[in-house]
Every structure is written in structure tokens, then in C-alpha cells.
Scaffold this motif. Structure first.
Motif, PDB file in Angstrom:
ATOM      1  N   VAL A  32       2.337 -12.865 -33.290  1.00  0.00           N
ATOM      2  CA  VAL A  32       0.969 -12.331 -33.375  1.00  0.00           C
ATOM      3  C   VAL A  32       0.983 -10.824 -33.106  1.00  0.00           C
ATOM      4  N   VAL A  33       1.740 -10.394 -32.107  1.00  0.00           N
ATOM      5  CA  VAL A  33       1.839  -8.965 -31.804  1.00  0.00           C
ATOM      6  C   VAL A  33       2.416  -8.221 -33.005  1.00  0.00           C
ATOM      7  N   ALA A  34       3.421  -8.789 -33.654  1.00  0.00           N
ATOM      8  CA  ALA A  34       4.006  -8.175 -34.847  1.00  0.00           C
ATOM      9  C   ALA A  34       2.999  -8.138 -36.001  1.00  0.00           C
ATOM     10  N   GLU A  35       2.211  -9.199 -36.154  1.00  0.00           N
ATOM     11  CA  GLU A  35       1.193  -9.226 -37.210  1.00  0.00           C
ATOM     12  C   GLU A  35       0.121  -8.178 -36.965  1.00  0.00           C
ATOM     13  N   ILE A  36      -0.243  -7.979 -35.709  1.00  0.00           N
ATOM     14  CA  ILE A  36      -1.208  -6.924 -35.377  1.00  0.00           C
ATOM     15  C   ILE A  36      -0.624  -5.574 -35.785  1.00  0.00           C
ATOM     16  N   ALA A  37       0.641  -5.358 -35.480  1.00  0.00           N
ATOM     17  CA  ALA A  37       1.289  -4.085 -35.828  1.00  0.00           C
ATOM     18  C   ALA A  37       1.304  -3.856 -37.339  1.00  0.00           C
ATOM     19  N   ARG A  38       1.477  -4.919 -38.118  1.00  0.00           N
ATOM     20  CA  ARG A  38       1.541  -4.792 -39.583  1.00  0.00           C
ATOM     21  C   ARG A  38       0.171  -4.693 -40.243  1.00  0.00           C
ATOM     22  N   ALA A  39      -0.864  -5.153 -39.590  1.00  0.00           N
ATOM     23  CA  ALA A  39      -2.193  -5.237 -40.205  1.00  0.00           C
ATOM     24  C   ALA A  39      -2.826  -3.856 -40.395  1.00  0.00           C
ATOM     25  N   LEU A  90      -2.220  -8.722 -22.935  1.00  0.00           N
ATOM     26  CA  LEU A  90      -0.756  -8.633 -23.043  1.00  0.00           C
ATOM     27  C   LEU A  90      -0.284  -7.733 -24.172  1.00  0.00           C
ATOM     28  N   LEU A  91      -1.218  -7.210 -24.949  1.00  0.00           N
ATOM     29  CA  LEU A  91      -0.839  -6.308 -26.042  1.00  0.00           C
ATOM     30  C   LEU A  91      -0.386  -4.959 -25.498  1.00  0.00           C
ATOM     31  N   PRO A  92       0.488  -4.272 -26.237  1.00  0.00           N
ATOM     32  CA  PRO A  92       0.854  -2.909 -25.843  1.00  0.00           C
ATOM     33  C   PRO A  92      -0.403  -2.031 -25.778  1.00  0.00           C
ATOM     34  N   GLN A  93      -0.347  -0.981 -24.975  1.00  0.00           N
ATOM     35  CA  GLN A  93      -1.525  -0.153 -24.722  1.00  0.00           C
ATOM     36  C   GLN A  93      -2.221   0.337 -25.985  1.00  0.00           C
ATOM     37  N   PHE A  94      -1.474   0.735 -26.989  1.00  0.00           N
ATOM     38  CA  PHE A  94      -2.086   1.272 -28.198  1.00  0.00           C
ATOM     39  C   PHE A  94      -1.805   0.384 -29.408  1.00  0.00           C
ATOM     40  N   ALA A  95      -1.918  -0.912 -29.219  1.00  0.00           N
ATOM     41  CA  ALA A  95      -1.612  -1.893 -30.266  1.00  0.00           C
ATOM     42  C   ALA A  95      -2.504  -1.759 -31.496  1.00  0.00           C
ATOM     43  N   PHE A  96      -3.703  -1.186 -31.340  1.00  0.00           N
ATOM     44  CA  PHE A  96      -4.634  -1.089 -32.463  1.00  0.00           C
ATOM     45  C   PHE A  96      -4.639   0.308 -33.094  1.00  0.00           C
ATOM     46  N   THR A  97      -3.686   1.157 -32.728  1.00  0.00           N
ATOM     47  CA  THR A  97      -3.624   2.504 -33.282  1.00  0.00           C
ATOM     48  C   THR A  97      -3.525   2.444 -34.807  1.00  0.00           C
ATOM     49  N   GLY A  98      -4.379   3.214 -35.457  1.00  0.00           N
ATOM     50  CA  GLY A  98      -4.390   3.280 -36.913  1.00  0.00           C
ATOM     51  C   GLY A  98      -5.155   2.163 -37.592  1.00  0.00           C
ATOM     52  N   LYS A  99      -5.696   1.223 -36.817  1.00  0.00           N
ATOM     53  CA  LYS A  99      -6.371   0.053 -37.384  1.00  0.00           C
ATOM     54  C   LYS A  99      -7.882   0.276 -37.498  1.00  0.00           C
ATOM     55  N   TYR A 115     -16.742 -11.563 -23.935  1.00  0.00           N
ATOM     56  CA  TYR A 115     -15.916 -12.376 -24.815  1.00  0.00           C
ATOM     57  C   TYR A 115     -15.127 -13.372 -23.967  1.00  0.00           C
ATOM     58  N   THR A 116     -14.513 -14.348 -24.608  1.00  0.00           N
ATOM     59  CA  THR A 116     -13.875 -15.442 -23.878  1.00  0.00           C
ATOM     60  C   THR A 116     -12.624 -14.996 -23.125  1.00  0.00           C
ATOM     61  N   GLY A 117     -12.297 -15.770 -22.102  1.00  0.00           N
ATOM     62  CA  GLY A 117     -11.095 -15.514 -21.323  1.00  0.00           C
ATOM     63  C   GLY A 117      -9.830 -15.687 -22.135  1.00  0.00           C
ATOM     64  N   VAL A 118      -9.839 -16.645 -23.073  1.00  0.00           N
ATOM     65  CA  VAL A 118      -8.653 -16.857 -23.899  1.00  0.00           C
ATOM     66  C   VAL A 118      -8.383 -15.619 -24.763  1.00  0.00           C
ATOM     67  N   LEU A 119      -9.433 -14.986 -25.276  1.00  0.00           N
ATOM     68  CA  LEU A 119      -9.252 -13.749 -26.035  1.00  0.00           C
ATOM     69  C   LEU A 119      -8.776 -12.631 -25.112  1.00  0.00           C
ATOM     70  N   ALA A 160      -0.707 -21.535 -23.805  1.00  0.00           N
ATOM     71  CA  ALA A 160      -1.551 -21.073 -22.697  1.00  0.00           C
ATOM     72  C   ALA A 160      -0.733 -20.501 -21.546  1.00  0.00           C
ATOM     73  N   GLU A 161       0.332 -21.170 -21.195  1.00  0.00           N
ATOM     74  CA  GLU A 161       1.146 -20.696 -20.069  1.00  0.00           C
ATOM     75  C   GLU A 161       1.696 -19.295 -20.353  1.00  0.00           C
ATOM     76  N   SER A 162       2.127 -19.067 -21.568  1.00  0.00           N
ATOM     77  CA  SER A 162       2.659 -17.752 -21.943  1.00  0.00           C
ATOM     78  C   SER A 162       1.557 -16.702 -21.977  1.00  0.00           C
ATOM     79  N   LEU A 163       0.373 -17.071 -22.455  1.00  0.00           N
ATOM     80  CA  LEU A 163      -0.752 -16.128 -22.449  1.00  0.00           C
ATOM     81  C   LEU A 163      -1.095 -15.719 -21.024  1.00  0.00           C
ATOM     82  N   LEU A 164      -1.211 -16.703 -20.145  1.00  0.00           N
ATOM     83  CA  LEU A 164      -1.597 -16.408 -18.764  1.00  0.00           C
ATOM     84  C   LEU A 164      -0.522 -15.630 -18.015  1.00  0.00           C
ATOM     85  N   ALA A 165       0.732 -15.831 -18.386  1.00  0.00           N
ATOM     86  CA  ALA A 165       1.831 -15.103 -17.756  1.00  0.00           C
ATOM     87  C   ALA A 165       2.094 -13.754 -18.447  1.00  0.00           C
ATOM     88  N   ALA A 166       1.301 -13.453 -19.478  1.00  0.00           N
ATOM     89  CA  ALA A 166       1.471 -12.225 -20.266  1.00  0.00           C
ATOM     90  C   ALA A 166       2.891 -12.126 -20.807  1.00  0.00           C
TER      91      ALA A 166
END
Length: 184
Positions: free
Chosen positions: A61-68, A92-101, A82-86, A45-51
Motif C-alpha cells: 500500500v505504501v508503494a502504491e501511494i508512492a506510485r499514485a 505509519l506513512l513516511p512524513q511526506f508520503a503524499f508529496t506531489g499528489k 475520521y476512523t481510527g483504522v484510517l 490489524a496487528e501490523s497497523l497498530l504496531a506501525a
């Protein structure tokens, strides 16, 4: 083989949303996808909130998103969105993390009044992250999801539509994967 990452934005391990994404992950795995589920609530949680995208579990997780090839993004509705946790993860994801997905948005909630959160809260964020294709999403009323000892049971009126949407998403992921292979 295609890869799908299912992201569960539920803050509760015993939520209907968490159980629903497990069921959908099993269905997708049966359709020749390599599927992994990430529960955002299990990330630090601390890392999520601190981005802090450099924190090892978040970086993975960021790497898995890139590979998916495809992503299922699921959350219960809280305060008409949607929830705050999501949101913490998505922020914190890169701007175009979902490109091609290919992305399937999925929300659960207690009232039909929350169905608009799908198109007015979640879909714009998925598009802003550069998704190639955001498929038709689905909103499932909580009362149509019953927890059981082995997972969940969906009311027939929710199950047939939801499974059809998941199957359409699955086909779109396979199609996109084929397009990328043909282009390379």
C-alpha cells in the motif's frame, strides 16, 4: 495513464462509505485513470497498530501511494473525526508520503454537525503528509446514500455536487500528471 489510489477507511465492508468509494472508483476509471481501491480494514490489524510498514501488504500500500498520481481518502465520521483504522494507516506513512499528489478528501456521517471534520480533522493530516494539492472535499450525509443490490443510490442533491467535485479532482490529477511529464 494516470493512477489513482482510493483509500477506504471504513471498518465495515457493508458501509455506505465502502459502497460510495466503489462507485467513485468506477467513475474515475471511466475518465482514463487506472484506479485501485484499498480497504484499510483488510490490512493486518496487528501490523497497523504496531506501525509495521515492513509487513508485505502494508508495504505494498505504501508503494502504491508512492506510485499514485492522485489519492481519494474516504472515511465515515467517528467521534467527530475520521476512523481510527484510517488513522492507523496514515500514522505509519513516511512524513511526506503524499508529496506531489492530488488528494480528494471524502467523509460520510449521520449529522450535518460532522461536516467540519473534513476541514478540521482530515485536511490537516493530508496537508501534513505533503500533498501537492488537496482539492475541495465533500461530506455526504448517510441518509442521502441508499444501499441497493448493485451498489448505492445517491439522493439527487448529493449526487450532482459530489460528481462535480470528483470530476474536478479527476481533471486536477490529469493536469498534475501533464505538468510532471512536461518537467521531465
Amino acid at each position: 495513464m494516470t493512477s489513482i489510489l482510493v483509500i477506504s477507511g471504513s471498518p465495515s465492508a457493508t458501509s455506505r462509505t465502502a459502497a460510495l468509494v466503489e462507485r467513485l472508483a468506477d467513475r474515475l476509471a471511466g475518465q482514463e485513470h487506472r484506479v485501485r481501491t484499498v480497504a484499510v480494514r483488510e490490512l493486518p490489524a496487528e501490523s497497523l497498530l504496531a506501525a509495521d510498514a515492513a509487513e508485505p501488504r502494508i508495504a505494498e500500500v505504501v508503494a502504491e501511494i508512492a506510485r499514485a498520481d492522485g489519492l481519494v481518502v474516504a472515511s465515515p465520521v467517528y467521534k467527530a473525526a475520521y476512523t481510527g483504522v484510517l488513522k492507523s494507516l496514515l500514522d505509519l506513512l513516511p512524513q511526506f508520503a503524499f508529496t506531489g499528489k492530488v488528494v480528494l478528501p471524502l467523509l460520510t456521517g449521520g449529522s450535518p454537525a460532522h461536516v467540519l471534520a473534513l476541514d478540521y480533522a482530515l485536511r490537516p493530516v493530508l496537508n501534513s503528509l505533503g500533498a501537492h494539492h488537496v482539492t475541495q472535499g465533500y461530506f455526504v450525509l448517510d441518509k442521502l446514500i441508499q444501499r441497493t443490490d448493485t451498489g448505492i443510490t445517491l439522493a439527487p442533491e448529493a449526487e450532482s455536487t459530489l460528481l462535480s467535485i470528483v470530476d474536478t479532482f479527476s481533471a486536477a490529477v490529469h493536469r498534475r500528471h501533464g505538468e510532471l511529464l512536461a518537467a521531465s
